[in-house]
Design a protein around this motif. Structure first.
Motif, mmCIF file in Angstrom:
data_model
loop_
_atom_site.group_PDB
_atom_site.id
_atom_site.type_symbol
_atom_site.label_atom_id
_atom_site.label_comp_id
_atom_site.label_asym_id
_atom_site.label_seq_id
_atom_site.Cartn_x
_atom_site.Cartn_y
_atom_site.Cartn_z
ATOM 1 N N PRO A 47 0.839 -1.197 0.000
ATOM 2 C CA PRO A 47 0.000 0.000 0.000
ATOM 3 C C PRO A 47 0.884 1.262 0.000
ATOM 4 O O PRO A 47 1.954 1.267 0.598
ATOM 5 N N ASN A 48 0.355 2.281 -0.646
ATOM 6 C CA ASN A 48 1.193 3.427 -0.987
ATOM 7 C C ASN A 48 1.180 4.549 0.050
ATOM 8 O O ASN A 48 0.147 4.914 0.589
ATOM 9 N N ASN A 49 2.364 5.072 0.273
ATOM 10 C CA ASN A 49 2.534 6.353 0.948
ATOM 11 C C ASN A 49 2.850 7.340 -0.172
ATOM 12 O O ASN A 49 3.873 7.174 -0.842
ATOM 13 N N PRO A 50 2.002 8.284 -0.493
ATOM 14 C CA PRO A 50 0.940 8.884 0.316
ATOM 15 C C PRO A 50 -0.506 8.592 -0.101
ATOM 16 O O PRO A 50 -1.414 9.124 0.526
ATOM 17 N N SER A 51 -0.755 7.764 -1.128
ATOM 18 C CA SER A 51 -2.152 7.672 -1.608
ATOM 19 C C SER A 51 -2.967 6.614 -0.877
ATOM 20 O O SER A 51 -4.195 6.633 -0.932
ATOM 21 N N VAL A 77 -9.161 9.668 -3.197
ATOM 22 C CA VAL A 77 -9.391 8.243 -3.469
ATOM 23 C C VAL A 77 -9.464 7.566 -2.113
ATOM 24 O O VAL A 77 -8.617 7.826 -1.250
ATOM 25 N N LYS A 78 -10.485 6.700 -1.901
ATOM 26 C CA LYS A 78 -10.565 6.014 -0.613
ATOM 27 C C LYS A 78 -9.372 5.063 -0.493
ATOM 28 O O LYS A 78 -9.215 4.161 -1.319
ATOM 29 N N PRO A 79 -8.519 5.265 0.501
ATOM 30 C CA PRO A 79 -7.330 4.406 0.584
ATOM 31 C C PRO A 79 -7.680 3.008 1.096
ATOM 32 O O PRO A 79 -8.441 2.866 2.058
ATOM 33 N N ASP A 80 -7.132 1.989 0.453
ATOM 34 C CA ASP A 80 -7.365 0.606 0.898
ATOM 35 C C ASP A 80 -6.360 0.187 1.957
ATOM 36 O O ASP A 80 -6.514 -0.850 2.587
ATOM 37 N N GLY A 81 -5.294 0.963 2.111
ATOM 38 C CA GLY A 81 -4.273 0.557 3.067
ATOM 39 C C GLY A 81 -3.404 1.717 3.508
ATOM 40 O O GLY A 81 -3.660 2.867 3.158
ATOM 41 N N ALA A 82 -2.337 1.396 4.247
ATOM 42 C CA ALA A 82 -1.428 2.372 4.872
ATOM 43 C C ALA A 82 -2.225 3.305 5.796
ATOM 44 O O ALA A 82 -3.364 2.972 6.165
ATOM 45 N N PHE A 83 -1.670 4.444 6.181
ATOM 46 C CA PHE A 83 -2.472 5.354 7.020
ATOM 47 C C PHE A 83 -2.390 6.790 6.521
ATOM 48 O O PHE A 83 -2.180 7.714 7.291
ATOM 49 N N TYR A 84 -2.559 6.915 5.199
ATOM 50 C CA TYR A 84 -2.513 8.242 4.574
ATOM 51 C C TYR A 84 -3.725 8.450 3.680
ATOM 52 O O TYR A 84 -4.212 7.514 3.065
ATOM 53 N N LEU A 85 -4.128 9.716 3.618
ATOM 54 C CA LEU A 85 -5.207 10.108 2.716
ATOM 55 C C LEU A 85 -4.637 11.200 1.822
ATOM 56 O O LEU A 85 -4.019 12.151 2.298
ATOM 57 N N PHE A 86 -4.855 11.035 0.506
ATOM 58 C CA PHE A 86 -4.292 11.965 -0.468
ATOM 59 C C PHE A 86 -5.453 12.789 -1.011
ATOM 60 O O PHE A 86 -6.291 12.283 -1.753
ATOM 61 N N VAL A 87 -5.487 14.042 -0.594
ATOM 62 C CA VAL A 87 -6.651 14.884 -0.899
ATOM 63 C C VAL A 87 -6.278 15.882 -1.991
ATOM 64 O O VAL A 87 -5.216 16.518 -1.926
ATOM 65 N N LYS A 88 -7.163 16.008 -2.979
ATOM 66 C CA LYS A 88 -6.882 16.945 -4.080
ATOM 67 C C LYS A 88 -6.946 18.372 -3.557
ATOM 68 O O LYS A 88 -7.895 18.753 -2.866
#
Ligand code: PLP
Length: 397
Positions: A178-182, A325-336
């Motif tokens: 799972p991606n940091n930051p998305s 995008v609703k993140p499926d993993g990690a603990f980050y949310l990438f907001v436009k």
């Protein structure tokens, strides 16, 4: 005095994440910690599993000289075997201890992997958004980082972008899922396409292209989402893993490199990994932690708390008109960012005491990263501030 320009530059250049966190520390001292909504750092907020502290206490009763002594460079054989067995049990691989190199966290694993594979002038393709330190490790190994933007809308593989970026100079591709930051998990479909591009390029250019897979968030996947095992998709894969996030042990610096058991030249690559670690002065990963991990392998922190935070933020922010995008993993949310320049937006958010990391350093401008490894209470208290910010940008009334 004449010193290397590269290291002086690196020492003085500022990480915007660290800078924001430092600003947060000052602000907390000024107005009280409870009034600052600090979403800057990816520092786990959930305690390590009980097994960790219990094992440390137990180990301290034993032979101190042995406990704190050097280990072999690749790590204790019993730990390496335990890691290989764990991978085999979970992913149906055929790993052995000899393909596992225990490292000083994922950062150590990445720096070693690039050093072990790159020649001066080689290129490494990174799928944006990506962890900013990749550039540092790649350049230290003599390579250059080339960036591919994600697929519009879902942040999966941008196939055309990848095809255009992979050339004769490409020695490796680095992915993080799972991606940091998305927070996005690369799908099996994306990995299949990625592997096809790399197989084609290997045949066309007549040399190996490594897939370096950065997976410190592998255990942080929500709603039963699976993180596909990349070893099954592509032979020349090197996996970099750490216990920093899954066991909340970022300060203890422990992780590993696993070389795919299906890689044709795995033995030579492993030898180069040993040499790279030696050249970087790692000697061995922390001895105490090696023993703790061997005992606690398979345990994770209670990551369900992160999922609760994610849901609270995604639902709350979307209702205010923010896009993510609703993140499926990690603990980050990438907001436009509602305006093209996310730096300006991040600066503006400070007015509401919201500390949001602008995305330029992740190679994907126009977003802000929210690290939601924080208390639920802080998120709840931050919501009216996000609302004020949304009103100011005309996202909601
Ligand atoms: N890779 C990614 C994507 C990360 O987010 C981090 C840390 O935040 C690392 C690597 C480094 O992890 P470690 O603390 O295990 O060195």
């Amino acid at each position: 005095m004449v010193l290397p320009e590269s290291t002086v530059k690196l020492g003085t250049s500022k990480s915007c994440i660290r800078e924001l966190a430092a600003y947060g520390a000052v602000r907390k001292a000024e107005i009280g910690a409870e009034n600052v909504f600090d979403f800057s750092l990816g520092n786990p907020s959930i305690p390590a599993p009980d097994c960790v502290n219990e094992t440390i206490a137990e180990l301290l009763k034993g032979d101190s000289v042995e406990l704190h002594g050097y280990t072999s460079a690749a790590g204790n054989d019993s730990l390496r075997k335990a890691i290989a067995d764990d991978l085999n049990a979970r992913f149906g691989t055929h790993m052995e201890a000899g393909l596992i190199f225990v490292t000083v966290g994922c950062a150590g694993a990445l720096a070693i992997s690039f050093k072990a594979t790159l020649l001066p002038g080689d290129e490494v393709v990174a799928l944006a958004p990506f962890f900013p330190e990749y550039k540092v490790y790649v350049e230290n190994a003599g390579g250059t980082l080339v960036t591919v933007q994600p697929r519009e809308g879902d942040f999966q593989l941008n196939l055309e972008g990848l095809e255009a970026a992979v050339t004769e100079r490409t020695k490796a591709v680095i992915i993080n899922s799972p991606n940091n930051p998305s927070g996005v998990i690369l799908s099996a479909e994306s990995l299949t396409e990625l592997a096809q591009v790399l197989h084609t390029a290997e045949a066309k250019y007549g040399h190996e292209i490594f897939l370096i897979c950065d997976e410190p968030y592998r255990e942080l996947a929500y709603d039963g989402q699976e993180v596909p095992c990349v070893f099954h998709f592509y032979e020349n894969t090197i996996l970099c893993y750490s216990f920093s996030k899954s066991m909340s042990l970022p300060g203890e610096r422990i992780g590993y490199i696993a070389v795919n058991d299906r890689m044709p030249e795995r033995s030579l690559v492993f030898t180069s990994i040993q040499g790279a670690a030696r050249s970087l002065g790692y000697v061995n990963a922390p001895s105490l932690m090696q023993r703790v991990i061997e005992k606690c392998l398979g345990a994770t922190s209670d990551v369900s708390k992160y999922k609760e935070n994610r849901d609270l933020l995604v639902d709350g922010l979307r209702a205010m008109g923010y896009q993510c995008v609703k993140p499926d993993g990690a603990f980050y949310l990438f907001v436009k960012s509602p305006i093209p320049d996310a730096n300006v937006f991040s600066e503006h958010a400070k007015k509401y005491e919201l500390l949001l990391v602008p995305s330029d350093d992740f190679g994907c401008p126009g977003y802000v990263r929210i690290a939601y490894c924080v208390s639920r209470d802080m998120i709840e208290r931050a919501m009216p501030h996000f609302k004020q910010l949304a009103i100011e940008y005309g996202l909601t009334k």
